[in-house]
Design a protein around this motif. Structure first.
Motif: not given
Length: 160
Positions: A59, A134, A136, A139
């Motif tokens: 993230d 979010t 992943e 992505a």
């Protein structure tokens, strides 16, 4: 005596009319000249290209200034999307704590840092679990950087 007054009035009106006409022409010419100089000064100065790179790990997003002119972070806007979908909360750079992001971004995105983002500096920020979508693994993350309304960079990376 009244006849002499009339004669002087007729001569004065021609003279006054001529002076007023010349004054009007001078004022209009000055206004046009000033507008022309303002238009020349308002033309945008070409900016040097700026090279940025993007890394995505989990993230965490890391943007590195690779080359070009320094950027003033106070005038930047950053827009992030994941797999083509914009984040619900965008980062208000610079910041320390913002909705949708973990507190304490590093580098020039931190409100306590020097707002000049120069070559070699890396700015990082971490998405909070409250932001959607979010990131992943696999992505595609797209980051667009703007200086005011002017696009600076459009970056894309695959999350690891």
């Amino acid at each position: 005596m009244p006849c002499q007054f009339r004669r002087s009035t007729r001569g004065s009106s021609v003279l006054i009319g001529s002076v007023l006409l010349i004054g009007l022409v001078v004022v209009v010419a000055a206004a046009v000249g000033a507008a022309a100089f303002d238009a020349a000064d308002a033309s945008p100065t070409p900016t040097r290209p700026t090279a940025l790179s993007l890394g995505v790990s989990g993230d965490t997003l890391s943007l590195t200034h690779e080359g070009g002119a320094p950027l003033d972070v106070d005038s930047l806007a950053v827009r992030i999307s994941v797999d083509g979908e914009s984040l619900a909360h965008q980062p208000p750079v610079p910041f320390f704590s913002a909705s949708g992001f973990r507190p304490g971004p590093t580098g020039p995105f931190n409100a306590a840092a020097d707002p000049r983002w120069t070559v070699g500096e890396t700015a990082t920020l971490k998405l909070a679990g409250t932001n959607d979508p979010t990131i992943e693994p696999g992505a595609t993350v797209t980051v667009r950087v703007f200086d005011g309304d002017t696009p600076v960079a459009a970056l894309e990376a695959t999350a690891s």
